[in-house]
Motif scaffolding. Sequence first.
Motif, PDB file in Angstrom:
ATOM      1  N   GLY A 103       0.819  -1.208   0.000  1.00 37.38           N
ATOM      2  CA  GLY A 103       0.000   0.000   0.000  1.00 37.38           C
ATOM      3  C   GLY A 103       0.850   1.254   0.000  1.00 37.38           C
ATOM      4  O   GLY A 103       0.567   2.216  -0.733  1.00 37.38           O
ATOM      5  N   ALA A 104       1.918   1.245   0.804  1.00 37.25           N
ATOM      6  CA  ALA A 104       2.815   2.395   0.861  1.00 37.25           C
ATOM      7  C   ALA A 104       3.500   2.624  -0.484  1.00 37.25           C
ATOM      8  O   ALA A 104       3.627   3.757  -0.948  1.00 37.25           O
ATOM      9  N   LEU A 105       3.934   1.538  -1.118  1.00 39.67           N
ATOM     10  CA  LEU A 105       4.618   1.647  -2.409  1.00 39.67           C
ATOM     11  C   LEU A 105       3.675   2.138  -3.500  1.00 39.67           C
ATOM     12  O   LEU A 105       4.066   2.911  -4.379  1.00 39.67           O
ATOM     13  N   MET A 106       2.419   1.704  -3.452  1.00 43.94           N
ATOM     14  CA  MET A 106       1.440   2.185  -4.425  1.00 43.94           C
ATOM     15  C   MET A 106       1.151   3.670  -4.239  1.00 43.94           C
ATOM     16  O   MET A 106       1.022   4.416  -5.212  1.00 43.94           O
ATOM     17  N   ARG A 138       6.215   2.742 -15.694  1.00 42.80           N
ATOM     18  CA  ARG A 138       5.314   2.333 -14.622  1.00 42.80           C
ATOM     19  C   ARG A 138       3.873   2.588 -15.058  1.00 42.80           C
ATOM     20  O   ARG A 138       3.597   3.540 -15.805  1.00 42.80           O
ATOM     21  N   PRO A 139       2.940   1.767 -14.600  1.00 45.27           N
ATOM     22  CA  PRO A 139       1.541   1.903 -15.046  1.00 45.27           C
ATOM     23  C   PRO A 139       0.918   3.249 -14.720  1.00 45.27           C
ATOM     24  O   PRO A 139      -0.010   3.684 -15.392  1.00 45.27           O
ATOM     25  N   THR A 140       1.433   3.921 -13.686  1.00 48.37           N
ATOM     26  CA  THR A 140       0.922   5.258 -13.361  1.00 48.37           C
ATOM     27  C   THR A 140       1.325   6.270 -14.418  1.00 48.37           C
ATOM     28  O   THR A 140       0.623   7.261 -14.648  1.00 48.37           O
ATOM     29  N   VAL A 141       2.462   6.024 -15.068  1.00 48.37           N
ATOM     30  CA  VAL A 141       2.954   6.922 -16.119  1.00 48.37           C
ATOM     31  C   VAL A 141       2.297   6.592 -17.454  1.00 48.37           C
ATOM     32  O   VAL A 141       1.847   7.485 -18.184  1.00 48.37           O
ATOM     33  N   THR A 142       2.237   5.316 -17.786  1.00 51.47           N
ATOM     34  CA  THR A 142       1.661   4.903 -19.069  1.00 51.47           C
ATOM     35  C   THR A 142       0.145   5.051 -19.084  1.00 51.47           C
ATOM     36  O   THR A 142      -0.467   5.098 -20.163  1.00 51.47           O
ATOM     37  N   GLY A 143      -0.458   5.067 -17.896  1.00 51.22           N
ATOM     38  CA  GLY A 143      -1.910   5.192 -17.829  1.00 51.22           C
ATOM     39  C   GLY A 143      -2.643   3.864 -17.894  1.00 51.22           C
ATOM     40  O   GLY A 143      -3.875   3.831 -17.952  1.00 51.22           O
ATOM     41  N   SER A 144      -1.897   2.754 -17.878  1.00 52.42           N
ATOM     42  CA  SER A 144      -2.543   1.442 -17.953  1.00 52.42           C
ATOM     43  C   SER A 144      -3.376   1.148 -16.704  1.00 52.42           C
ATOM     44  O   SER A 144      -4.321   0.364 -16.749  1.00 52.42           O
ATOM     45  N   ILE A 145      -3.002   1.782 -15.597  1.00 52.54           N
ATOM     46  CA  ILE A 145      -3.834   1.733 -14.394  1.00 52.54           C
ATOM     47  C   ILE A 145      -4.132   3.181 -13.999  1.00 52.54           C
ATOM     48  O   ILE A 145      -3.209   3.941 -13.712  1.00 52.54           O
ATOM     49  N   PRO A 146      -5.392   3.601 -14.000  1.00 46.68           N
ATOM     50  CA  PRO A 146      -5.746   4.990 -13.683  1.00 46.68           C
ATOM     51  C   PRO A 146      -5.247   5.405 -12.300  1.00 46.68           C
ATOM     52  O   PRO A 146      -5.234   4.605 -11.359  1.00 46.68           O
ATOM     53  N   LEU A 147      -4.847   6.665 -12.189  1.00 44.11           N
ATOM     54  CA  LEU A 147      -4.321   7.160 -10.916  1.00 44.11           C
ATOM     55  C   LEU A 147      -5.333   7.029  -9.778  1.00 44.11           C
ATOM     56  O   LEU A 147      -4.964   6.719  -8.638  1.00 44.11           O
ATOM     57  N   LYS A 148      -6.599   7.274 -10.070  1.00 43.91           N
ATOM     58  CA  LYS A 148      -7.624   7.163  -9.041  1.00 43.91           C
ATOM     59  C   LYS A 148      -7.700   5.740  -8.504  1.00 43.91           C
ATOM     60  O   LYS A 148      -7.866   5.516  -7.299  1.00 43.91           O
ATOM     61  N   THR A 189      -6.913   4.379  -4.684  1.00 49.49           N
ATOM     62  CA  THR A 189      -7.871   3.535  -3.981  1.00 49.49           C
ATOM     63  C   THR A 189      -7.223   2.224  -3.543  1.00 49.49           C
ATOM     64  O   THR A 189      -7.413   1.772  -2.405  1.00 49.49           O
ATOM     65  N   MET A 190      -6.445   1.630  -4.433  1.00 52.30           N
ATOM     66  CA  MET A 190      -5.755   0.375  -4.109  1.00 52.30           C
ATOM     67  C   MET A 190      -4.745   0.575  -2.991  1.00 52.30           C
ATOM     68  O   MET A 190      -4.634  -0.252  -2.077  1.00 52.30           O
ATOM     69  N   GLY A 191      -4.017   1.689  -3.038  1.00 50.07           N
ATOM     70  CA  GLY A 191      -3.021   1.958  -2.008  1.00 50.07           C
ATOM     71  C   GLY A 191      -3.637   2.125  -0.638  1.00 50.07           C
ATOM     72  O   GLY A 191      -3.136   1.575   0.356  1.00 50.07           O
ATOM     73  N   ILE A 192      -4.730   2.872  -0.558  1.00 49.89           N
ATOM     74  CA  ILE A 192      -5.397   3.106   0.727  1.00 49.89           C
ATOM     75  C   ILE A 192      -6.042   1.830   1.254  1.00 49.89           C
ATOM     76  O   ILE A 192      -5.872   1.467   2.426  1.00 49.89           O
ATOM     77  N   SER A 193      -6.780   1.127   0.395  1.00 48.82           N
ATOM     78  CA  SER A 193      -7.501  -0.070   0.833  1.00 48.82           C
ATOM     79  C   SER A 193      -6.542  -1.194   1.228  1.00 48.82           C
ATOM     80  O   SER A 193      -6.772  -1.904   2.219  1.00 48.82           O
ATOM     81  N   THR A 194      -5.458  -1.346   0.479  1.00 49.40           N
ATOM     82  CA  THR A 194      -4.461  -2.369   0.800  1.00 49.40           C
ATOM     83  C   THR A 194      -3.789  -2.069   2.136  1.00 49.40           C
ATOM     84  O   THR A 194      -3.570  -2.972   2.953  1.00 49.40           O
ATOM     85  N   THR A 195      -3.481  -0.807   2.372  1.00 41.26           N
ATOM     86  CA  THR A 195      -2.880  -0.402   3.646  1.00 41.26           C
ATOM     87  C   THR A 195      -3.813  -0.710   4.810  1.00 41.26           C
ATOM     88  O   THR A 195      -3.390  -1.290   5.821  1.00 41.26           O
ATOM     89  N   ILE A 196      -5.064  -0.323   4.693  1.00 44.68           N
ATOM     90  CA  ILE A 196      -6.035  -0.536   5.767  1.00 44.68           C
ATOM     91  C   ILE A 196      -6.203  -2.024   6.054  1.00 44.68           C
ATOM     92  O   ILE A 196      -6.209  -2.451   7.221  1.00 44.68           O
TER      93      ILE A 196
END
Length: 310
Positions: free
Chosen positions: A81-84, A103-113, A117-124
């Motif tokens: 989660g922290a890395l995401m 990285r997918p955040t740069v290429t847009g293959s995975i939307p930033l939003k 969401t994945m980073g927060i939910s995975t951390t929790i």
Amino acid sequence: MNKVSKTSTDMIGKVTDSNQQHTTSIISDIKSLVKGIVLISNVLPVLTGLALALYFTNASLAENWNVILLTLIGSTLVMAGALMLNNWYEVDLDKEMQRTEKRPTVTGSIPLKMVLTMGISTTILGFILLLFTTFEATVYAFIGWFTYVVLYTFWSKRKYTLNTIIGSVSGAVTPLIGWAAIESAYHVVPIVLALILFIWQIPHTFAIAIRRCDEYKAAGVPMLPVVCGVEVTKRQALIYIACLLPLPLFLTSLGTAFVVLASLLNVGWLALGISGLFTKDNLKWANRNFFYSLNYVIILFGMMIVFTGF
């Protein structure tokens, strides 16, 4: 085989190949998003902390398998989660650097939003699982997460050369998480392990910064070689490597063989650090230093697991 059957078979084959490529792409994106090698190198010390805690407390592996599983999964999720979140926040920097431009955040293959969401939910989810172990282990995990996400990613990385030292705190708590899941980490062994990881990360990161100095400069990240030059960075790296020399002496409870092997690893790294003061090929030295430091932590913490018979 008639033409219709052959055409149908070809179409099915193309669809299958397309699905396989799509699956491979998703897996690759996720590995990049959680920085696979970084994640593994941080989970290993958690496992080492668990193994050593079981060894020194004479606790049964069979009786603690549920705690071990919860600790490994929970800490992995918190780190992921922290890395995401780091990838989500640093997308503008990643665009400027060759090693991160895919990285997918740069290429847009995975939307930033979605990354947020994945980073927060995975951390929790990770923290929830860790709460089923011990509160102390959860606190160490929170210290690591907060230091990496807030103090390092959000605050210091774009402002100060001290970002390297601040970021090193997050990795240093990993063996404390593992140990504290079994027994309180107020013990010389996990404390020394934390010190080793804290010190190790600094020359390791310096090597990366020298290798990618031009990229960090272009992105405006004030890494030490960018601000103070490569020669200053090499001298500081040597000082931190030298600080590792006495630490194996505090781990004599793991046996003489371990102390000797750990000391030899330190001496080898020190020799490599000294050679950096006389080399003209800084990139070649930085590459050697990077790979040595990476193998150093894997071998050292792997040996601890082996010596405990985990």
